[in-house]
Design a protein around this motif. Structure first.
Motif, PDB file in Angstrom:
ATOM      1  N   MET A  97       0.824  -1.196   0.000  1.00 19.55           N
ATOM      2  CA  MET A  97       0.000   0.000   0.000  1.00 19.55           C
ATOM      3  C   MET A  97       0.869   1.262   0.000  1.00 19.55           C
ATOM      4  O   MET A  97       0.684   2.142  -0.801  1.00 19.55           O
ATOM      5  CB  MET A  97      -0.934  -0.023   1.220  1.00 19.55           C
ATOM      6  CG  MET A  97      -1.802   1.184   1.335  1.00 19.55           C
ATOM      7  SD  MET A  97      -3.144   1.103   0.147  1.00 19.55           S
ATOM      8  CE  MET A  97      -4.066   2.523   0.613  1.00 19.55           C
ATOM      9  N   ALA A  98       1.838   1.332   0.907  1.00 18.54           N
ATOM     10  CA  ALA A  98       2.703   2.508   0.987  1.00 18.54           C
ATOM     11  C   ALA A  98       3.509   2.671  -0.296  1.00 18.54           C
ATOM     12  O   ALA A  98       3.748   3.786  -0.736  1.00 18.54           O
ATOM     13  CB  ALA A  98       3.627   2.404   2.192  1.00 18.54           C
ATOM     14  N   LYS A  99       3.916   1.574  -0.878  1.00 18.20           N
ATOM     15  CA  LYS A  99       4.702   1.618  -2.115  1.00 18.20           C
ATOM     16  C   LYS A  99       3.874   2.235  -3.246  1.00 18.20           C
ATOM     17  O   LYS A  99       4.372   3.026  -4.028  1.00 18.20           O
ATOM     18  CB  LYS A  99       5.169   0.201  -2.482  1.00 18.20           C
ATOM     19  CG  LYS A  99       6.114   0.165  -3.635  1.00 18.20           C
ATOM     20  CD  LYS A  99       7.459   0.711  -3.235  1.00 18.20           C
ATOM     21  CE  LYS A  99       8.476   0.480  -4.308  1.00 18.20           C
ATOM     22  NZ  LYS A  99       9.725   1.143  -4.050  1.00 18.20           N
ATOM     23  N   LYS A 100       2.595   1.896  -3.307  1.00 19.03           N
ATOM     24  CA  LYS A 100       1.700   2.413  -4.333  1.00 19.03           C
ATOM     25  C   LYS A 100       1.548   3.930  -4.186  1.00 19.03           C
ATOM     26  O   LYS A 100       1.594   4.662  -5.164  1.00 19.03           O
ATOM     27  CB  LYS A 100       0.338   1.727  -4.230  1.00 19.03           C
ATOM     28  CG  LYS A 100      -0.594   2.037  -5.362  1.00 19.03           C
ATOM     29  CD  LYS A 100      -1.867   1.212  -5.240  1.00 19.03           C
ATOM     30  CE  LYS A 100      -2.748   1.405  -6.440  1.00 19.03           C
ATOM     31  NZ  LYS A 100      -3.978   0.605  -6.340  1.00 19.03           N
ATOM     32  N   ILE A 101       1.378   4.401  -2.958  1.00 17.01           N
ATOM     33  CA  ILE A 101       1.259   5.836  -2.692  1.00 17.01           C
ATOM     34  C   ILE A 101       2.565   6.537  -3.041  1.00 17.01           C
ATOM     35  O   ILE A 101       2.562   7.597  -3.655  1.00 17.01           O
ATOM     36  CB  ILE A 101       0.867   6.087  -1.218  1.00 17.01           C
ATOM     37  CG1 ILE A 101      -0.550   5.553  -0.979  1.00 17.01           C
ATOM     38  CG2 ILE A 101       0.954   7.563  -0.875  1.00 17.01           C
ATOM     39  CD1 ILE A 101      -0.967   5.514   0.466  1.00 17.01           C
ATOM     40  N   ASP A 102       3.693   5.932  -2.653  1.00 12.69           N
ATOM     41  CA  ASP A 102       4.998   6.511  -2.965  1.00 12.69           C
ATOM     42  C   ASP A 102       5.189   6.649  -4.470  1.00 12.69           C
ATOM     43  O   ASP A 102       5.668   7.672  -4.942  1.00 12.69           O
ATOM     44  CB  ASP A 102       6.128   5.651  -2.389  1.00 12.69           C
ATOM     45  CG  ASP A 102       6.255   5.780  -0.882  1.00 12.69           C
ATOM     46  OD1 ASP A 102       5.611   6.680  -0.295  1.00 12.69           O
ATOM     47  OD2 ASP A 102       6.984   4.976  -0.296  1.00 12.69           O
ATOM     48  N   ASN A 103       4.814   5.634  -5.207  1.00  8.63           N
ATOM     49  CA  ASN A 103       4.964   5.662  -6.652  1.00  8.63           C
ATOM     50  C   ASN A 103       4.096   6.763  -7.258  1.00  8.63           C
ATOM     51  O   ASN A 103       4.525   7.472  -8.158  1.00  8.63           O
ATOM     52  CB  ASN A 103       4.613   4.304  -7.257  1.00  8.63           C
ATOM     53  CG  ASN A 103       5.073   4.196  -8.688  1.00  8.63           C
ATOM     54  OD1 ASN A 103       6.057   4.808  -9.082  1.00  8.63           O
ATOM     55  ND2 ASN A 103       4.354   3.407  -9.460  1.00  8.63           N
ATOM     56  N   LYS A 104       2.877   6.904  -6.741  1.00 13.25           N
ATOM     57  CA  LYS A 104       1.975   7.954  -7.215  1.00 13.25           C
ATOM     58  C   LYS A 104       2.579   9.335  -6.947  1.00 13.25           C
ATOM     59  O   LYS A 104       2.566  10.206  -7.813  1.00 13.25           O
ATOM     60  CB  LYS A 104       0.617   7.820  -6.524  1.00 13.25           C
ATOM     61  CG  LYS A 104      -0.404   8.813  -7.008  1.00 13.25           C
ATOM     62  CD  LYS A 104      -1.739   8.609  -6.325  1.00 13.25           C
ATOM     63  CE  LYS A 104      -2.721   9.660  -6.795  1.00 13.25           C
ATOM     64  NZ  LYS A 104      -3.985   9.587  -6.056  1.00 13.25           N
ATOM     65  N   ARG A 105       3.104   9.529  -5.756  1.00 11.18           N
ATOM     66  CA  ARG A 105       3.723  10.818  -5.393  1.00 11.18           C
ATOM     67  C   ARG A 105       4.938  11.085  -6.280  1.00 11.18           C
ATOM     68  O   ARG A 105       5.150  12.209  -6.726  1.00 11.18           O
ATOM     69  CB  ARG A 105       4.128  10.803  -3.910  1.00 11.18           C
ATOM     70  CG  ARG A 105       4.772  12.075  -3.447  1.00 11.18           C
ATOM     71  CD  ARG A 105       3.830  13.257  -3.534  1.00 11.18           C
ATOM     72  NE  ARG A 105       4.511  14.464  -3.095  1.00 11.18           N
ATOM     73  CZ  ARG A 105       4.225  15.682  -3.550  1.00 11.18           C
ATOM     74  NH1 ARG A 105       3.253  15.855  -4.413  1.00 11.18           N
ATOM     75  NH2 ARG A 105       4.895  16.730  -3.124  1.00 11.18           N
TER      76      ARG A 105
ATOM     77  N   GLU B  33      14.831  13.346  -4.532  1.00  9.71           N
ATOM     78  CA  GLU B  33      16.055  12.699  -4.039  1.00  9.71           C
ATOM     79  C   GLU B  33      15.710  11.591  -3.054  1.00  9.71           C
ATOM     80  O   GLU B  33      16.379  10.568  -3.008  1.00  9.71           O
ATOM     81  CB  GLU B  33      16.964  13.709  -3.345  1.00  9.71           C
ATOM     82  CG  GLU B  33      18.004  14.371  -4.196  1.00  9.71           C
ATOM     83  CD  GLU B  33      18.919  13.419  -4.924  1.00  9.71           C
ATOM     84  OE1 GLU B  33      19.589  12.570  -4.288  1.00  9.71           O
ATOM     85  OE2 GLU B  33      18.994  13.526  -6.142  1.00  9.71           O
ATOM     86  N   LEU B  34      14.663  11.795  -2.260  1.00  7.24           N
ATOM     87  CA  LEU B  34      14.269  10.783  -1.274  1.00  7.24           C
ATOM     88  C   LEU B  34      13.864   9.475  -1.925  1.00  7.24           C
ATOM     89  O   LEU B  34      14.016   8.411  -1.351  1.00  7.24           O
ATOM     90  CB  LEU B  34      13.117  11.314  -0.415  1.00  7.24           C
ATOM     91  CG  LEU B  34      13.425  12.534   0.449  1.00  7.24           C
ATOM     92  CD1 LEU B  34      12.156  13.018   1.134  1.00  7.24           C
ATOM     93  CD2 LEU B  34      14.504  12.226   1.466  1.00  7.24           C
ATOM     94  N   PHE B  35      13.359   9.550  -3.152  1.00  4.76           N
ATOM     95  CA  PHE B  35      12.922   8.337  -3.846  1.00  4.76           C
ATOM     96  C   PHE B  35      14.088   7.545  -4.408  1.00  4.76           C
ATOM     97  O   PHE B  35      13.948   6.383  -4.736  1.00  4.76           O
ATOM     98  CB  PHE B  35      11.945   8.687  -4.970  1.00  4.76           C
ATOM     99  CG  PHE B  35      10.585   9.076  -4.467  1.00  4.76           C
ATOM    100  CD1 PHE B  35       9.668   8.103  -4.095  1.00  4.76           C
ATOM    101  CD2 PHE B  35      10.233  10.400  -4.347  1.00  4.76           C
ATOM    102  CE1 PHE B  35       8.417   8.446  -3.617  1.00  4.76           C
ATOM    103  CE2 PHE B  35       8.979  10.761  -3.878  1.00  4.76           C
ATOM    104  CZ  PHE B  35       8.076   9.781  -3.507  1.00  4.76           C
ATOM    105  N   LYS B  36      15.241   8.171  -4.529  1.00  2.38           N
ATOM    106  CA  LYS B  36      16.411   7.469  -5.079  1.00  2.38           C
ATOM    107  C   LYS B  36      17.001   6.476  -4.075  1.00  2.38           C
ATOM    108  O   LYS B  36      17.672   5.554  -4.450  1.00  2.38           O
ATOM    109  CB  LYS B  36      17.488   8.480  -5.496  1.00  2.38           C
ATOM    110  CG  LYS B  36      17.102   9.260  -6.718  1.00  2.38           C
ATOM    111  CD  LYS B  36      18.231  10.157  -7.142  1.00  2.38           C
ATOM    112  CE  LYS B  36      17.883  10.917  -8.406  1.00  2.38           C
ATOM    113  NZ  LYS B  36      18.981  11.784  -8.835  1.00  2.38           N
ATOM    114  N   LYS B  37      16.744   6.708  -2.808  1.00  3.21           N
ATOM    115  CA  LYS B  37      17.365   5.879  -1.766  1.00  3.21           C
ATOM    116  C   LYS B  37      16.605   4.623  -1.521  1.00  3.21           C
ATOM    117  O   LYS B  37      15.543   4.362  -1.851  1.00  3.21           O
ATOM    118  CB  LYS B  37      17.495   6.678  -0.476  1.00  3.21           C
ATOM    119  CG  LYS B  37      18.425   7.841  -0.672  1.00  3.21           C
ATOM    120  CD  LYS B  37      18.503   8.697   0.558  1.00  3.21           C
ATOM    121  CE  LYS B  37      19.416   9.882   0.262  1.00  3.21           C
ATOM    122  NZ  LYS B  37      19.490  10.813   1.309  1.00  3.21           N
TER     123      LYS B  37
END
Length: 50
Positions: free
Chosen positions: A1-9, A46-50
């Motif tokens: 679930m969190a991964k899906k939201i992160d990808n959307k963001r 940048e936060l998504f690269k980690k």
């Protein structure tokens, strides 16, 4: 679930960045606001690269 939201963001941020690159202002005050907003977007991306 969190991964899906992160990808959307992440997609939203990329779209926002692209729009800002297309609509870069030319007066100094607008450029300062633009730079501040772009910096915030890039920092969050940048936060998504980690």
């Amino acid at each position: 679930m969190a991964k899906k939201i992160d990808n959307k963001r992440h997609q939203e941020l990329l779209k926002e960045k692209e729009e800002m690159e297309k609509n870069r202002p030319h007066d100094i005050d607008a450029m300062r606001r633009w730079k501040h907003s772009m910096t915030k977007i890039l920092e969050e991306l940048e936060l998504f690269k980690k």
